[in-house]
Write a protein that holds these residues in place. Structure first.
Motif, mmCIF file in Angstrom:
data_model
loop_
_atom_site.group_PDB
_atom_site.id
_atom_site.type_symbol
_atom_site.label_atom_id
_atom_site.label_comp_id
_atom_site.label_asym_id
_atom_site.label_seq_id
_atom_site.Cartn_x
_atom_site.Cartn_y
_atom_site.Cartn_z
ATOM 1 N N ARG A 114 0.826 -1.218 0.000
ATOM 2 C CA ARG A 114 0.000 0.000 0.000
ATOM 3 C C ARG A 114 0.857 1.264 0.000
ATOM 4 O O ARG A 114 0.445 2.285 -0.530
ATOM 5 N N ALA A 115 2.066 1.191 0.595
ATOM 6 C CA ALA A 115 2.910 2.384 0.741
ATOM 7 C C ALA A 115 3.891 2.598 -0.403
ATOM 8 O O ALA A 115 4.368 3.717 -0.589
ATOM 9 N N VAL A 116 4.228 1.549 -1.147
ATOM 10 C CA VAL A 116 5.214 1.706 -2.216
ATOM 11 C C VAL A 116 4.688 2.728 -3.228
ATOM 12 O O VAL A 116 3.493 2.736 -3.537
ATOM 13 N N PRO A 117 5.548 3.638 -3.669
ATOM 14 C CA PRO A 117 5.062 4.701 -4.561
ATOM 15 C C PRO A 117 4.346 4.194 -5.814
ATOM 16 O O PRO A 117 3.343 4.752 -6.214
ATOM 17 N N SER A 118 4.865 3.121 -6.418
ATOM 18 C CA SER A 118 4.260 2.619 -7.649
ATOM 19 C C SER A 118 4.451 1.112 -7.744
ATOM 20 O O SER A 118 5.524 0.604 -7.384
ATOM 21 N N LEU A 119 3.460 0.429 -8.284
ATOM 22 C CA LEU A 119 3.619 -1.003 -8.539
ATOM 23 C C LEU A 119 4.624 -1.238 -9.662
ATOM 24 O O LEU A 119 5.075 -2.363 -9.866
ATOM 25 N N ASP A 120 4.988 -0.194 -10.361
ATOM 26 C CA ASP A 120 6.010 -0.286 -11.405
ATOM 27 C C ASP A 120 7.423 -0.164 -10.842
ATOM 28 O O ASP A 120 8.389 -0.407 -11.560
#
Length: 183
Positions: A114-120
């Motif tokens: 949820r916290a990671v800036p982007s799933l990329d």
């Protein structure tokens, strides 16, 4: 399909991925429902796998991958000398303790995704001969955890049915009864 994963809120890809991972975790948790440590550690099929061992393994594997994505060392270091221990309870470990640990790992996984800036966003795969030298995305990480957990949920279904004949459908009903009694 034993349970249904509700549709995500529109545009909530993280929520969808985490919901499918949670559903697969639930399959393994239900497979140990009502078992003692001894029953969960038994090997009722031709395989060396036990339900307690599967719980421990999926918790360790999930924690390993999230730590790797965060650039941190895993909580448990495994190599050839102790790899077998990730599939069995050792040194006073209990099924309840492993389930509690997995619950903690699951909460950490959800918070991280949820916290990671982007799933990329990417991280490098481990430097091991069976992995290519490449970076993978957080999306890949989620899909990998779903695949890993689903594979072992299938193993858990077979082991539990071999142990006492209970199928996934019966275990869903038992879990629902336990939830209703606890509410």
């Amino acid at each position: 399909m034993v349970t249904h994963v509700r549709a995500e809120a529109h545009g909530d890809e993280r929520g969808a991925l985490l919901a499918f991972l949670a559903e697969q975790r639930g399959g393994i948790r239900r497979a140990v429902l009502g078992l003692t440590d001894e029953q969960a550690s038994s090997h009722p099929s031709a395989s060396e796998l036990s339900l307690a061992g599967l719980v421990k393994h999926v918790a360790e594997v999930e924690q390993f991958w999230i730590a790797l994505a965060q650039g941190e060392p895993p909580a448990v270091q495994r190599d050839r000398s102790n790899w077998h221990e990730c599939f069995q309870l050792v040194d006073g470990e209990t099924l309840a303790g492993q389930l509690a640990y997995w619950e903690k790992v699951a909460a950490e996984t959800e918070a991280f995704i949820r916290a990671v800036p982007s799933l990329d966003d990417t991280f490098d795969l481990p430097d091991q001969p069976w992995f290519p030298k490449e970076a993978v995305s957080m999306r890949w990480l989620c899909l990998h955890l779903i695949r890993e957990t689903a594979r072992h949920a299938g193993h858990a279904d077979i082991i539990r049915e071999s142990l006492d004949g209970k199928t996934a459908f019966e275990l869903v009903a038992l879990a629902e009864q336990a939830d209703a009694a606890g509410s």
